[in-house]
Design an enzyme around this catalytic site. Structure first.
Site, short mmCIF file in Angstrom:
data_model
loop_
_atom_site.label_atom_id
_atom_site.label_comp_id
_atom_site.label_asym_id
_atom_site.label_seq_id
_atom_site.Cartn_x
_atom_site.Cartn_y
_atom_site.Cartn_z
N THR A 73 -1.09 6.89 -34.68
CA THR A 73 0.31 7.14 -35.03
C THR A 73 0.60 8.64 -34.93
O THR A 73 -0.30 9.46 -35.14
CB THR A 73 0.54 6.65 -36.47
N GLY A 93 -1.69 0.90 -42.58
CA GLY A 93 -0.35 0.90 -43.14
C GLY A 93 -0.16 0.03 -44.36
O GLY A 93 0.56 0.41 -45.30
N VAL A 117 4.95 -5.37 -39.44
CA VAL A 117 5.52 -4.04 -39.62
C VAL A 117 4.67 -3.31 -40.65
O VAL A 117 4.38 -3.84 -41.73
CB VAL A 117 6.99 -4.13 -40.09
N THR A 166 -0.34 8.41 -41.87
CA THR A 166 -0.97 7.63 -40.80
C THR A 166 -2.21 6.94 -41.36
O THR A 166 -2.87 7.48 -42.24
CB THR A 166 -1.37 8.52 -39.61
N GLY A 167 -2.49 5.75 -40.86
CA GLY A 167 -3.67 5.05 -41.36
C GLY A 167 -3.39 3.57 -41.50
O GLY A 167 -2.47 3.04 -40.87
N1 ASP Z 1 0.10 3.48 -40.09
C1 ASP Z 1 0.22 2.79 -38.83
C2 ASP Z 1 0.49 1.34 -39.10
O1 ASP Z 1 -0.07 0.79 -40.04
C3 ASP Z 1 -1.00 2.93 -37.96
C4 ASP Z 1 -1.54 4.32 -37.76
O2 ASP Z 1 -1.22 5.22 -38.52
O3 ASP Z 1 -2.30 4.55 -36.79
O4 ASP Z 1 1.21 0.74 -38.34
#
Ligand code: ASP
Length: 294
Positions: free
Chosen positions: A165, A218, A194, A215-216
């Site tokens: 992300t 979610g 989502v 980010t992470g």
């Molecule tokens: N946070 C994003 C999600 O869960 C994924 C990511 O941060 O790479 O869609």
């Protein structure tokens, strides 16, 4: 009488789902160039809101992150994108969720903020809005989407892995804060899933004190209260910025998730935190030379 310009600051992330053995040097070099260009714009007086939008749009177009061009399809074979943007000064926000094949989800999120009375449009409605606003859509998904460097084909079938992300948080010389985040979501996600990225308060937050982008994994950021939790720790607990971002990541970890967060305050302080082996990141401010790292 003219007033001196205030401090400015910018922080960027390109995702925290890094594997120590893989090569992310292209993304880090890209972040380095991007943060230097943005620093010049902020120094020249550009608005934080415009800066976070264009930074995220550039990352979406690069194919170097799991957002925009570097996104992967859901298990149903469709690339569904999520993005959000927040204007902390005027406390306005826009977001799109599960919108198929938008070239620039962050610009679509900005259009939702600027041209509708709503905060979020999702799925078919978001697509119809994109078409009615002349927003570019990917005509040939097979020819457009790419696997970003550092991501391997086997990752695509991994269960709910997060990888890249993108996000930006900024303070401009007029004291305005803004944040934006964009993603292709988790690999292996179900159609219609989502995550935190398009949810104002979860993946993205900005007010007159702090701007935050996460980010992470979610689902865990949503359950931990996400980006807005950083603002609440500062406002209600009187915590400092670094303690507040660390606190969010500790909560995410306690729940079983992982990821990272970037934040900037009204005074130009920048903070990063992650509980992963790294996070593609960059920063610069009126009192800190530009840097980019993993
Ligand atoms: N946070 C994003 C999600 O869960 C994924 C990511 O941060 O790479 O869609």
């Amino acid at each position: 009488m003219t007033t001196d310009p205030g401090p400015w600051a910018i922080a960027l992330h390109g995702g925290s789902g890094v594997e120590p053995s893989r090569d992310y040097s292209k993304a880090v070099a890209h972040l380095d160039g991007l943060v230097r260009r943005i620093a010049a714009h902020l120094e020249a007086g550009d608005a934080a809101l415009d800066v976070v939008e264009s930074a995220v749009a550039e990352m979406e177009a690069s194919g170097l992150y799991v957002a925009g061009r570097g996104s992967a399809p859901s298990t149903a074979g469709v690339v569904e994108l999520d993005a959000s943007i927040m204007d902390g000064y005027r406390r306005r926000a826009g977001a799109v969720a599960a919108v198929a094949n938008a070239v620039h989800p962050v610009k679509l999120a900005r259009a939702v903020m600027d041209a509708t009375p709503h905060v979020m449009l999702a799925g078919e409605g978001a697509l119809a809005f994109a078409k009615s606003h002349g927003h570019p859509l990917v005509a040939d998904p097979a020819g457009y989407y790419v696997l970003p460097p550092g991501v391997e084909a086997k990752d695509l079938s991994a269960a709910l892995r997060h990888h890249g992300t993108v996000g930006a948080v900024a303070l401009d010389t007029s004291g305005r804060l803004a944040a934006a985040t964009s993603t292709g979501g988790l690999f292996g996600k179900l159609a219609g899933r989502v995550g935190d990225t398009p949810l104002i308060g979860a993946g993205t937050w900005a007010d007159q004190t702090v701007a935050v982008s996460c980010t992470g994994s979610g689902e865990f950021f949503i359950l931990a209260g996400g980006a807005q939790d950083v603002a609440s720790r500062m406002r209600y607990q009187g915590s400092g910025l670094q303690a507040s971002v660390d606190g969010l990541i500790e909560d995410v970890a306690r729940l079983g998730g992982d990821g990272g967060v970037i934040a900037v305050t009204r005074s130009g302080e920048i903070a990063f935190a992650c509980n992963t082996p790294g996070m593609k990141r960059a920063g610069a401010s009126s009192s800190m030379a530009p840097f980019a790292s993993l």
